[in-house]
Design a protein around this motif. Structure first.
Motif, short mmCIF file in Angstrom:
data_model
loop_
_atom_site.label_atom_id
_atom_site.label_comp_id
_atom_site.label_asym_id
_atom_site.label_seq_id
_atom_site.Cartn_x
_atom_site.Cartn_y
_atom_site.Cartn_z
N VAL A 169 -15.03 9.52 -8.62
CA VAL A 169 -15.41 9.13 -7.33
C VAL A 169 -14.67 10.52 -6.63
O VAL A 169 -13.49 10.58 -6.89
CB VAL A 169 -15.08 7.98 -6.88
N ALA A 170 -15.27 10.63 -5.18
CA ALA A 170 -14.46 11.70 -4.28
C ALA A 170 -13.69 10.79 -3.35
O ALA A 170 -14.06 9.86 -2.63
CB ALA A 170 -15.57 12.54 -3.59
N PHE A 204 -7.43 -3.07 1.04
CA PHE A 204 -6.59 -2.63 0.07
C PHE A 204 -7.14 -1.63 -0.88
O PHE A 204 -8.00 -1.89 -1.53
CB PHE A 204 -5.97 -3.89 -0.62
N GLN A 205 -6.43 -0.23 -1.08
CA GLN A 205 -6.86 0.42 -2.07
C GLN A 205 -6.32 -0.08 -3.47
O GLN A 205 -5.28 0.59 -3.59
CB GLN A 205 -6.78 1.99 -1.72
N SER A 206 -7.19 -0.34 -4.35
CA SER A 206 -6.87 -0.93 -5.52
C SER A 206 -7.57 0.17 -6.58
O SER A 206 -7.67 1.14 -6.42
CB SER A 206 -7.41 -2.19 -5.71
N CYS A 266 -11.48 1.24 -6.88
CA CYS A 266 -11.82 2.76 -7.15
C CYS A 266 -11.78 3.31 -8.39
O CYS A 266 -11.01 3.01 -9.31
CB CYS A 266 -11.04 3.67 -6.10
N GLY A 267 -13.04 4.24 -8.67
CA GLY A 267 -13.13 4.98 -9.96
C GLY A 267 -11.89 6.19 -10.04
O GLY A 267 -10.87 6.31 -9.32
N TYR A 268 -12.13 7.00 -10.97
CA TYR A 268 -11.10 7.95 -11.11
C TYR A 268 -11.36 8.93 -9.98
O TYR A 268 -12.48 9.51 -10.07
CB TYR A 268 -11.35 8.69 -12.75
N PHE A 269 -10.62 9.56 -9.41
CA PHE A 269 -10.46 10.31 -8.41
C PHE A 269 -10.62 11.80 -8.81
O PHE A 269 -10.05 12.49 -9.77
CB PHE A 269 -9.00 10.48 -7.70
N PHE A 270 -11.67 12.39 -8.12
CA PHE A 270 -11.95 13.89 -8.37
C PHE A 270 -10.58 14.77 -8.49
O PHE A 270 -10.59 15.89 -9.14
CB PHE A 270 -12.96 14.50 -7.64
N THR A 271 -9.85 14.30 -7.37
CA THR A 271 -8.80 15.13 -6.99
C THR A 271 -7.53 15.30 -8.18
O THR A 271 -6.57 15.89 -8.14
CB THR A 271 -7.98 14.68 -5.66
N ASN A 272 -7.55 14.05 -8.86
CA ASN A 272 -6.80 14.15 -10.22
C ASN A 272 -6.74 15.50 -10.96
O ASN A 272 -5.74 15.83 -11.59
CB ASN A 272 -7.04 12.79 -11.23
#
Length: 313
Positions: A174-175, A105-107, A142-148
């Protein structure tokens, strides 16, 4: 091994799919628009048209599946947490009715708070619901997405990012591709069981000041960051077309994690992934900022030249 993947065209899901294909798996993909899949991918997967909020459809689409990569779908409604609850019902029914033995699960970092973190509370609800099923499950915090950062391209091109977090507060960045690698590894591995929580923190905790410096170096254009108050951010989110309920849910993801929050999982070899923001920005962000800026500069130059010529006449 029969593996199903949700959000297979997303920032993380598309990399999960590619990794599974390379591993010799023919994954079953659950998505609203199968025609969005690239032609070469369609030949390697079994795509099923599914709305993740439709529990009956999700149950039918996951019949016979051994493992499931589940991502709660994005929501744009007035009541985001209600949407998360609907999605949670879908995955819980699929797991219990189909006897799916393993779920990744992607949390998110912050789900450990359970309450008080905006939209992340919806992910926390999914975590606890999956735990209650007794299924073998890994929650990827997960941490803060680069893609944000791609959601702020106009601001980046203008050279100023506005945030509501303290500028010197470090957080995990994170990537998405690294998250996918962890997810796919967990889906394919039989070496774990029970309830597991694995943070995906990227290579380093970064402050917003450091992020601005990295982006400046990667793009060659000065990018600054400044802190604004919560009400100013509310106004910007409303201007972007968000409902009041969604505004508060999005805002809460920052306000809920800015006061003495420490992630439950510390940074270790298990939670650290390799892709740096510097490398990602150079590969994925730099050209999107510079190409647009160059086009603007060219247009400005053409207008100026035309003006000079007109004056000459």
């Amino acid at each position: 091994m029969r593996i199903a993947v949700t959000t297979p065209t997303g920032n993380v899901g598309r990399h999960v799919v590619a990794t599974l294909i390379r591993a010799g798996i023919r994954p079953r993909l659950l998505l609203r628009a199968p025609d969005r899949l690239a032609c070469d991918i369609r030949e390697e997967v079994d795509a099923v048209r599914v709305d993740q909020y439709d529990a009956d459809a999700v149950v039918a689409a996951t019949a016979g599946v051994d493992a499931l990569f589940w991502v709660d779908p994005t929501t744009g409604s007035e009541d985001p947490l209600a949407d998360y609850a609907r999605a949670t019902e879908s995955v819980v029914r699929a797991v219990t009715e189909n006897g799916i033995g393993r779920v990744v699960f992607q949390s998110s970092v912050g789900a450990e708070k359970r309450h008080g973190a905006g939209e992340i509370d919806g992910l926390a609800h999914t975590e606890t619901a999956l735990d209650d099923t007794g299924v073998d499950v890994v929650h990827l915090r997960c941490g803060y997405f680069f893609t944000n950062l791609e959601l702020q391209l106009d601001a980046l091109r203008a050279g100023v990012l506005e945030v509501i977090l303290p500028l010197d507060q470090p957080m995990a960045w994170v990537a998405p591709r690294d998250i996918a690698e962890v997810a796919a590894t967990r889906l394919l591995s039989l070496a774990w069981s029970g309830r597991c929580v694995q943070a995906v923190h990227g290579p380093a905790d970064l402050t917003w000041r450091q992020v601005a410096e990295i982006l400046t170096a990667a793009t060659g254009r000065r990018i600054d960051v400044r802190r604004i108050d919560d009400d100013a951010m509310r106004a910007r989110l409303r201007q972007a077309g968000m409902t009041d309920g969604l505004v508060e849910a999005v805002l809460g993801m920052s306000t809920g994690l800015r006061e003495d929050f420490v992630p439950e999982q510390r940074r270790t070899i298990h939670t650290t992934t390799p892709t740096t923001l510097t490398a990602w920005a150079h590969d994925h962000l730099r050209h999107r900022i510079l190409d647009a800026a160059d086009a603007t500069d060219d247009a400005t130059g053409e207008s100026a030249a035309a003006g000079e010529h007109a004056s000459g006449r």
